[in-house]
Motif scaffolding. Structure first.
Motif, short mmCIF file in Angstrom:
data_model
loop_
_atom_site.label_atom_id
_atom_site.label_comp_id
_atom_site.label_asym_id
_atom_site.label_seq_id
_atom_site.Cartn_x
_atom_site.Cartn_y
_atom_site.Cartn_z
N ILE A 90 25.84 51.05 18.01
CA ILE A 90 26.47 52.19 17.48
C ILE A 90 26.93 51.76 16.02
O ILE A 90 25.92 52.83 15.14
N LEU A 91 26.96 50.74 15.86
CA LEU A 91 28.06 50.79 13.83
C LEU A 91 26.57 50.20 13.44
O LEU A 91 26.63 50.29 12.06
N ARG A 92 25.88 49.25 14.29
CA ARG A 92 24.56 48.78 13.18
C ARG A 92 23.99 49.73 13.11
O ARG A 92 22.86 50.28 11.49
N SER A 93 23.26 50.91 13.92
CA SER A 93 22.14 51.89 13.37
C SER A 93 22.68 53.20 13.03
O SER A 93 22.21 54.20 11.96
N SER A 94 24.47 52.80 11.91
CA SER A 94 24.52 54.06 11.18
C SER A 94 24.88 53.88 10.02
O SER A 94 25.51 54.30 9.25
N ILE A 95 24.40 52.35 9.97
CA ILE A 95 23.89 51.78 8.98
C ILE A 95 22.96 52.59 7.73
O ILE A 95 22.26 53.04 8.14
N PRO A 96 23.41 53.19 6.19
CA PRO A 96 22.52 54.21 5.85
C PRO A 96 21.04 53.24 5.07
O PRO A 96 21.93 51.44 5.14
N GLU A 97 19.95 53.63 5.29
CA GLU A 97 19.06 53.05 4.24
C GLU A 97 19.56 52.05 3.18
O GLU A 97 18.46 51.53 2.84
N GLU A 98 19.97 52.63 2.50
CA GLU A 98 20.20 52.25 1.24
C GLU A 98 21.07 50.66 1.73
O GLU A 98 21.60 50.08 0.29
N LYS A 99 21.98 50.51 2.06
CA LYS A 99 22.58 49.16 2.71
C LYS A 99 22.33 48.98 3.69
O LYS A 99 22.52 48.35 4.90
N VAL A 100 20.69 48.75 3.80
CA VAL A 100 19.78 47.62 4.59
C VAL A 100 20.62 46.28 5.02
O VAL A 100 20.92 46.17 6.15
N TYR A 101 21.22 45.36 4.11
CA TYR A 101 21.85 44.60 4.53
C TYR A 101 22.85 43.95 4.52
O TYR A 101 23.45 43.56 5.27
N TRP A 102 23.58 45.53 5.29
CA TRP A 102 24.63 44.99 6.07
C TRP A 102 24.45 44.85 7.36
O TRP A 102 25.55 44.23 8.19
N VAL A 103 23.39 44.77 8.36
CA VAL A 103 22.96 44.41 9.06
C VAL A 103 23.53 43.02 9.24
O VAL A 103 23.50 42.80 10.70
N SER A 104 23.46 42.17 8.10
CA SER A 104 24.08 40.43 8.87
C SER A 104 25.90 40.79 8.90
O SER A 104 25.84 39.68 9.47
N TRP A 105 26.18 41.76 8.73
CA TRP A 105 27.88 41.84 9.20
C TRP A 105 28.01 42.32 10.47
O TRP A 105 29.16 41.74 11.06
N VAL A 106 26.74 42.88 11.34
CA VAL A 106 26.66 42.93 13.13
C VAL A 106 25.08 42.43 13.49
O VAL A 106 24.78 43.43 14.23
N PRO A 107 25.25 41.05 13.23
CA PRO A 107 23.36 40.78 14.20
C PRO A 107 24.20 40.90 15.41
O PRO A 107 23.07 40.90 16.54
N GLY A 108 24.86 41.33 16.42
CA GLY A 108 25.25 41.47 17.54
C GLY A 108 24.77 42.56 18.05
O GLY A 108 24.40 42.29 18.82
N GLY A 109 24.82 43.34 17.56
CA GLY A 109 24.15 44.70 17.70
C GLY A 109 22.37 45.03 17.46
O GLY A 109 21.61 45.74 18.28
#
Length: 452
Positions: free
Chosen positions: A95-114
């Motif tokens: 859920i946290l991973r899915s909430s990341i705005p498109e312009e901040k796609v690099y956030w996904v590296s912080w929540v790889p477990g999702g």
């Protein structure tokens, strides 16, 4: 009826082959004790044996009763809790991973477990855990020395030929897929426990052997600059050796031996820190300063970011300014707990932490209460590793340590997940064969046996 015939009939009623020999030895001992009482009363040996056998009762009924007691049992509740916590963490991260705005796609590296692939890894891990659970852990214990020696030799070979390093520290070797070198080392503590089992009754020589068996894997970790892994393993080894001393495995003065053991360990640790402070490389001194002062200038921004996220988190819901706070975190999945705290609220993080802690404490309690000494110490090895990892992870995610160790359930690495599930499988195997497994016979004679 003769003793052998009686025991054969009883043994035939027991479906678990692993339990048959142990039950036979136990009943044979009872028969011999009772026959000895009749012999003391002047009854002939042949008749004394028959009377003792008759006193035991119907062999079929006794065999059926033993079958009900001595059979493998699955810890379905524990398996259910393990799967539930794993899924809960994945859903929170997803859920946290899915909430990341498109312009901040690099956030996904912080929540790889999702990431969806981690759900597949977890499902595979559940299968591995169940498979290990069905294995007889005493077979692992019987060949623990060989496994430890082969493991050390294999790690040294891979370190020389196929290891990839980051900043001088060994991290992965590749076999089609990256495998964390340091995570594999956490399979050693249960093997170490089984090695300790071999030295029961050998006095201070057994204690010395226990200390010497710590060195190969710890020296490998130090040589590869994996200090945190070496620390976790070293603490685990010391706790396990202390438990065996406390349980009189070596028949030495318990309190003074345990105090001396830990005092020596603290002295060596302080000496090492002193050496690094005065003669170590600059980066080593900076790391020591970061540990002693996690919010100081040398600690980096991660610890301060953790403090900012947690201190401003709400009881429920996402804290104000969460998006800006997490942009100061390094691209890593090590801070899952802090992110959950900031995004979902303190209560969610606390419930998650308490749930994991209670499960790990249950593992420890279950292991410590085992009647089978081999099962006890191998289970302790798994449980202590989990608990040390867990507390270091909490310290790292609350900004009390500059670095973060891997944590059961909250860690994100594929290798780490698989190692966790293997260790949990060993724990479940210890539970499964609690009323079945007999003590493993060690060919090596101990001093206690020699005195007999």
């Amino acid at each position: 009826m003769r003793k052998k015939e009686y025991l054969d009939i009883v043994q035939e009623q027991i479906r678990c082959k692993l339990a048959r020999d142990g039950v036979r030895r136990e009943l044979e001992g009872h028969i011999e004790d009772q026959a000895g009482c009749y012999l003391a009363r002047g009854i002939a040996a042949y008749e004394a044996e028959e009377m003792a056998v008759r006193d035991m009762g119907d062999p079929v009924e006794i065999g059926n009763a033993m079958d009900l007691i001595h059979r493998p049992k699955m810890a379905w509740k524990s398996i259910g809790v393990i799967i539930a916590i794993s899924l809960a963490v994945f859903i929170l991260q997803y859920i946290l991973r899915s909430s990341i705005p498109e312009e901040k796609v690099y956030w996904v590296s912080w929540v790889p477990g999702g990431a969806p692939r981690y759900l597949l890894i977890q499902i595979a891990g559940w299968g591995v855990m169940t498979g290990v659970c069905y294995l007889d852990y005493t077979r692992i214990g019987k060949y623990a020395v060989r496994f430890m020696l082969l493991g050390c030799a294999g790690i040294i070979f891979l370190g020389m030929s196929a290891m990839t390093s980051v900043n001088g520290a060994a991290y992965w070797f590749f076999a089609g897929q990256g495998i964390s070198f340091q995570m594999v080392m956490f399979l050693f503590p249960p093997l170490y426990g089984a090695v300790l089992y071999r030295y029961r009754g050998q006095g201070y020589q057994g204690v010395a052997a226990g200390i010497l068996w710590m060195l190969p894997s710890l020296l490998i970790m130090w040589s590869e600059k994996a200090a945190l892994t070496a620390f976790i393993m070293g603490v685990s080894y010391l706790v396990m050796l202390s438990v065996t001393i406390w349980k009189d495995w070596f028949v030495v003065p318990k309190k003074i031996t345990i105090i001396s053991l830990w005092a020596a360990a603290v002295f060596l640790w302080e000496f090492w820190i002193y050496y690094l402070r005065h003669w170590g490389a600059p980066y080593q001194m900076e790391r020591i300063e970061a540990v002693s002062d996690p919010y100081g200038a040398g600690a980096g921004y991660a610890a301060s970011a953790m403090k900012t996220i947690i201190s401003g988190s709400r009881l429920f819901g996402t804290k104000e300014g969460f998006a800006g706070d997490v942009e100061g975190i390094a691209y890593t999945g090590d801070y899952t707990l802090s992110l959950i705290c900031g995004y979902y609220g303190v209560l969610t993080a606390v419930i998650l932490v308490v749930s994991i802690l209670l499960l790990l404490l249950y593992f420890l309690h279950m292991s410590f209460g085992q009647r089978n000494q081999l099962g006890m110490i191998m289970g302790m090895g798994c449980s202590v590793v989990f608990l040390v990892e867990f507390f270091l992870y909490i310290l790292g995610n609350t900004g009390r340590l500059p670095g973060v160790s891997y944590c059961p359930f909250l860690g994100y690495g594929g290798t780490g997940m698989m190692i966790d599930y293997i260790l949990m499988g060993i724990l479940l195997s210890v539970y499964r064969y609690e009323h079945v497994a007999s003590e493993v016979k060690i060919e090596k004679r101990t001093y206690a046996k020699q005195e007999d």
